[in-house]
Design a protein around this motif. Structure first.
Motif, PDB file in Angstrom:
ATOM      1  N   UNK A   1       0.839  -1.199   0.000  1.00 40.78           N
ATOM      2  CA  UNK A   1       0.000   0.000   0.000  1.00 40.78           C
ATOM      3  C   UNK A   1       0.875   1.251   0.000  1.00 40.78           C
ATOM      4  N   UNK A   2       1.939   1.199   0.788  1.00 40.43           N
ATOM      5  CA  UNK A   2       2.860   2.340   0.861  1.00 40.43           C
ATOM      6  C   UNK A   2       3.488   2.624  -0.499  1.00 40.43           C
ATOM      7  N   UNK A   3       3.893   1.574  -1.201  1.00 45.27           N
ATOM      8  CA  UNK A   3       4.497   1.736  -2.528  1.00 45.27           C
ATOM      9  C   UNK A   3       3.502   2.332  -3.514  1.00 45.27           C
ATOM     10  N   UNK A   4       2.274   1.856  -3.470  1.00 43.51           N
ATOM     11  CA  UNK A   4       1.245   2.379  -4.367  1.00 43.51           C
ATOM     12  C   UNK A   4       1.002   3.871  -4.107  1.00 43.51           C
ATOM     13  N   UNK A   5       0.928   4.225  -2.838  1.00 44.73           N
ATOM     14  CA  UNK A   5       0.675   5.627  -2.500  1.00 44.73           C
ATOM     15  C   UNK A   5       1.839   6.513  -2.942  1.00 44.73           C
ATOM     16  N   UNK A   6       3.058   6.030  -2.714  1.00 50.51           N
ATOM     17  CA  UNK A   6       4.238   6.790  -3.153  1.00 50.51           C
ATOM     18  C   UNK A   6       4.211   7.012  -4.661  1.00 50.51           C
ATOM     19  N   UNK A   7       3.860   5.967  -5.407  1.00 47.03           N
ATOM     20  CA  UNK A   7       3.767   6.093  -6.864  1.00 47.03           C
ATOM     21  C   UNK A   7       2.680   7.091  -7.249  1.00 47.03           C
ATOM     22  N   UNK A   8       1.537   7.006  -6.571  1.00 44.12           N
ATOM     23  CA  UNK A   8       0.433   7.926  -6.864  1.00 44.12           C
ATOM     24  C   UNK A   8       0.860   9.375  -6.620  1.00 44.12           C
ATOM     25  N   UNK A   9       1.490   9.623  -5.480  1.00 44.56           N
ATOM     26  CA  UNK A   9       1.907  10.979  -5.135  1.00 44.56           C
ATOM     27  C   UNK A   9       2.930  11.515  -6.129  1.00 44.56           C
ATOM     28  N   UNK A  10       3.874  10.658  -6.543  1.00 37.42           N
ATOM     29  CA  UNK A  10       4.886  11.067  -7.517  1.00 37.42           C
ATOM     30  C   UNK A  10       4.244  11.386  -8.868  1.00 37.42           C
ATOM     31  N   UNK A  11       3.318  10.514  -9.289  1.00 37.34           N
ATOM     32  CA  UNK A  11       2.654  10.704 -10.588  1.00 37.34           C
ATOM     33  C   UNK A  11       1.848  11.989 -10.627  1.00 37.34           C
ATOM     34  N   UNK A  12       1.216  12.332  -9.494  1.00 43.85           N
ATOM     35  CA  UNK A  12       0.353  13.520  -9.449  1.00 43.85           C
ATOM     36  C   UNK A  12       1.058  14.743  -8.863  1.00 43.85           C
ATOM     37  N   UNK A  13       2.363  14.604  -8.625  1.00 45.69           N
ATOM     38  CA  UNK A  13       3.181  15.700  -8.073  1.00 45.69           C
ATOM     39  C   UNK A  13       2.528  16.302  -6.833  1.00 45.69           C
ATOM     40  N   UNK A  14       2.195  15.429  -5.904  1.00 42.82           N
ATOM     41  CA  UNK A  14       1.568  15.863  -4.660  1.00 42.82           C
ATOM     42  C   UNK A  14       2.543  15.715  -3.496  1.00 42.82           C
ATOM     43  N   UNK A  15       2.538  16.703  -2.624  1.00 45.09           N
ATOM     44  CA  UNK A  15       3.345  16.632  -1.422  1.00 45.09           C
ATOM     45  C   UNK A  15       2.486  16.109  -0.279  1.00 45.09           C
ATOM     46  N   UNK A  16       2.970  15.108   0.417  1.00 44.66           N
ATOM     47  CA  UNK A  16       2.176  14.521   1.501  1.00 44.66           C
ATOM     48  C   UNK A  16       3.083  13.888   2.543  1.00 44.66           C
ATOM     49  N   UNK A  17       2.561  13.809   3.757  1.00 44.74           N
ATOM     50  CA  UNK A  17       3.219  13.053   4.819  1.00 44.74           C
ATOM     51  C   UNK A  17       2.472  11.736   4.961  1.00 44.74           C
ATOM     52  N   UNK A  18       3.184  10.626   4.787  1.00 40.93           N
ATOM     53  CA  UNK A  18       2.569   9.296   4.873  1.00 40.93           C
ATOM     54  C   UNK A  18       3.142   8.578   6.083  1.00 40.93           C
ATOM     55  N   UNK A  19       2.259   8.172   7.004  1.00 34.28           N
ATOM     56  CA  UNK A  19       2.682   7.459   8.212  1.00 34.28           C
ATOM     57  C   UNK A  19       2.130   6.043   8.177  1.00 34.28           C
ATOM     58  N   UNK A  20       2.975   5.068   8.511  1.00 35.38           N
ATOM     59  CA  UNK A  20       2.568   3.668   8.530  1.00 35.38           C
ATOM     60  C   UNK A  20       2.482   3.176   9.964  1.00 35.38           C
ATOM     61  N   UNK A  21       1.414   2.420  10.267  1.00 30.63           N
ATOM     62  CA  UNK A  21       1.204   1.860  11.601  1.00 30.63           C
ATOM     63  C   UNK A  21       0.948   0.363  11.460  1.00 30.63           C
ATOM     64  N   UNK A  22       1.703  -0.433  12.187  1.00 30.39           N
ATOM     65  CA  UNK A  22       1.572  -1.885  12.079  1.00 30.39           C
ATOM     66  C   UNK A  22       0.628  -2.470  13.129  1.00 30.39           C
ATOM     67  N   UNK A  23       0.106  -1.622  13.997  1.00 27.14           N
ATOM     68  CA  UNK A  23      -0.826  -2.083  15.022  1.00 27.14           C
ATOM     69  C   UNK A  23      -1.855  -0.977  15.260  1.00 27.14           C
ATOM     70  N   UNK A  24      -3.133  -1.323  15.390  1.00 29.78           N
ATOM     71  CA  UNK A  24      -4.157  -0.285  15.601  1.00 29.78           C
ATOM     72  C   UNK A  24      -3.924   0.561  16.840  1.00 29.78           C
ATOM     73  N   UNK A  25      -3.330  -0.036  17.886  1.00 27.95           N
ATOM     74  CA  UNK A  25      -3.056   0.738  19.099  1.00 27.95           C
ATOM     75  C   UNK A  25      -2.114   1.901  18.816  1.00 27.95           C
ATOM     76  N   UNK A  26      -1.171   1.694  17.892  1.00 33.24           N
ATOM     77  CA  UNK A  26      -0.235   2.766  17.543  1.00 33.24           C
ATOM     78  C   UNK A  26      -0.967   3.941  16.911  1.00 33.24           C
ATOM     79  N   UNK A  27      -1.910   3.617  16.023  1.00 32.73           N
ATOM     80  CA  UNK A  27      -2.679   4.687  15.380  1.00 32.73           C
ATOM     81  C   UNK A  27      -3.616   5.356  16.379  1.00 32.73           C
TER      82      UNK A  27
END
Length: 246
Positions: A17-43
């Motif tokens: 999912x992270x790779x797809x989002x990075x590709x999407x952001x690059x393709x659309x020239x969008x600046x974004x902060x993407x945070x990944x959480x491996x456990x719901x408690x972290x989020x």
């Protein structure tokens, strides 16, 4: 800046999912902060003090399901965009309790995700990144409008109640409360419902004739003489939000 949170307990799925989002952001020239959480408690811990425009959630996760996670996000933020991405199609109906913008079944088809991201970002309220400078007794504090639950006028100063539980008090102000908060009130999410209170409508969980109840349980009074105007403004706000979700 666009802020995206991804929560999935499977490292491989999280990476995809992270790779797809990075590709999407690059393709659309969008600046974004993407945070990944491996456990719901972290989020859950993260959203106690910060917010995201877009959440991409798995459903089957340890301790807290994606459905419960989505409900908690929705309780705190009525306008965040939620996308579910899961291997389990049978939870689709239950998932709509969190009002997601889409429910994707893994393996997620990349173009479908891209189309969903485009829709979600078009609905995201990026204007929330506006800030307000508060002169306190000993410093200048810059606060994001999205972090403000409400503003309260008391003893010639303004108390800012923030989403992380913090309270920031201004130094003594010379102008009246309405004038002091005029820049905040230009944002459609904020409403002065009482001589001494301005409320962030995004954080409202319940509306009654005499008060708003916020997501943290705090009750904000509504002036009796202002009730009709406050009610109409709040209803217009809800209708505009529903139209943007359609």
């Amino acid at each position: 800046m666009l802020r995206i949170a991804i929560c999935d307990d499977q490292p491989k799925e999280l990476a995809i999912i992270n790779e797809h989002i990075t590709e999407y952001l690059d393709t659309h020239t969008l600046e974004a902060e993407v945070r990944s959480f491996s456990h719901p408690d972290q989020l859950l811990t993260a959203i106690e003090s910060e917010s995201f425009h877009l959440y991409i959630l798995d459903i089957v996760m340890p301790m807290v399901s994606g459905i419960e996670l989505g409900k908690e996000i929705r309780r705190l933020d009525r306008e965040a965009q939620i996308i579910y991405a899961t291997t389990e199609p049978q939870f689709a109906l239950q998932a709509y309790a969190a009002s997601p913008i889409n429910y994707l079944v893994k393996p997620v088809e990349k173009q479908t995700l891209f189309d969903t991201l485009t829709l979600a970002i078009s609905k995201a309220d990026l204007a929330e990144e506006q800030t307000f400078a508060v002169k306190t007794a000993d410093s200048l504090r810059v606060i994001k409008l999205s972090e403000i639950l409400c503003c309260e006028y008391s003893n010639h100063a303004v108390l800012f109640w923030l989403s992380n539980g913090e309270k920031v008090q201004s130094r003594t102000i010379r102008e009246n409360f309405t004038e002091y908060t005029s820049l905040i009130l230009k944002d459609r999410h904020f409403l002065q419902c009482h001589t001494s209170f301005v409320v962030n409508l995004r954080r409202v969980e319940r509306f009654a004739k005499d008060s708003f109840t916020l997501c943290d349980g705090k009750m904000i009074p509504i002036a009796v003489k202002q009730y009709a105007a406050v009610r109409d403004t709040y209803m217009d706000y809800l209708m505009a939000r529903r139209r943007s979700d359609d």
